[in-house]
Design an enzyme around this catalytic site. Structure first.
Site: not given
Ligand code: GUN
Length: 303
Positions: A60, A127, A104
């Site tokens: 990311k 998100d 995350q």
């Molecule tokens: N963990 C697994 N997928 C995601 C996501 O799309 N966003 C976040 N913040 N954590 C995750």
């Protein structure tokens, strides 16, 4: 086969190529914003050292820097208290150069994830996990759409523009993928079944679906003979198997069985994953524009 006339049997959906195309559009948007004196800023927080989460976060950050964002990376020890994490989020909420905050998941078990997600400023919720964002999605109001379901919708739309009236089955009922995915499909006029690991007769529920989204977290659970010929199959699962042999990633769908039956199918890796990150970049630009009163057209889940 009902309603899937344009999908060729066995088309492998190239998520890498779709993501590269979206990123190049987003790069142009960032350059446009740059001319207006705006550089989108994304803050990413990870607590602990879960190996899979660390890889996702690294990707990311890499992609956000490539596209021209300011990147703020907060790597916190697993012992971080809920209070310290909340304080960091409140600081980032107040930081003018931060447009998006991503925490995350999963978080360590001593931290209440819902309390953390609810503390993020909804204007910076890239998100789409804040209760306000979830409520907007459910009620059909404009707002931020969670990255993985948005990625799935863009990939589905890339295969077939008009999906109204089709039967869609979502396997998995997580807040991150399954529930928002079902709402997006419903918003596109699909007839949606939400299935999960306890659903009775899951194979026959799947066999009735023109669109299957598998997000259940069980390696290769969905077999080829669960798939209706010509169906669009979107595999959200990323499961590491064969650890003794070095580890191999597989999805929630038995790909080599299903690709002979499906009209179109995403591989793992190289399907939903890269598109999810591109959607995070998209949501961050959307947030930067909204916070600064700039209008730019964006690719969305609607055709
Ligand atoms: N963990 C697994 N997928 C995601 C996501 O799309 N966003 C976040 N913040 N954590 C995750």
């Amino acid at each position: 086969m009902s309603g899937l006339g344009t999908a060729n049997r066995g088309t492998r959906i190239n998520g890498e190529a779709a993501a590269a195309q979206l990123r190049s559009q987003l790069k142009e948007a960032v350059a446009d914003l740059e001319h207006r004196g705006v550089t989108p800023g994304l803050a990413v927080i990870i607590v602990g050292e879960d190996p899979a989460s660390s890889v996702y976060v690294r990707n990311k950050i890499r992609r956000s820097v490539e596209v021209g964002f300011r990147s703020f990376h907060h790597e916190l020890p697993v012992s971080t208290s809920e209070g310290d994490l909340l304080s960091l989020i409140l600081r980032l909420n107040d930081a003018p150069d931060v447009d998006g905050i991503l925490v995350q998941l999963p978080l360590p078990s001593h931290i209440d994830s819902q309390r953390i997600l609810a503390a993020v400023d909804p204007a910076k919720d890239v998100d789409g996990f804040h209760p306000l964002s979830a409520g907007k999605l459910m009620s059909g109001s404009p707002g931020v759409v969670p990255c993985t379901p948005l990625a799935c919708m863009l990939l589905i739309r890339g295969v077939k523009k008009e999906i109204g009236g089709l039967n869609a089955v979502v396997i998995g009922r997580s807040n991150i993928v399954g529930k928002p995915m079902a709402h997006l499909l419903l918003r596109s006029d699909c007839t949606v079944t939400m299935a999960h690991s306890k659903t009775n007769s899951l194979p026959s529920v799947c066999r009735a679906a023109d669109i299957v989204v598998a997000a259940v977290g069980h390696p290769e659970m969905v077999r080829g003979d669960w798939i209706k010929p010509g169906a669009i199959v979107i595999d959200v699962g990323i499961n590491r198997v064969d650890r003794e042999g070095g580890g191999r990633l597989v999805g929630d769908v038995a790909f080599h069985e299903a690709e002979n039956v499906a009209g179109a199918i995403t591989p793992v890796p190289g399907g939903v994953g890269p598109m999810t990150i591109a959607c995070l970049l998209r949501n961050t630009i959307q947030s930067a524009c909204a916070r600064r009163g700039v209008f730019l057209p964006f690719p969305s889940e609607d055709p």
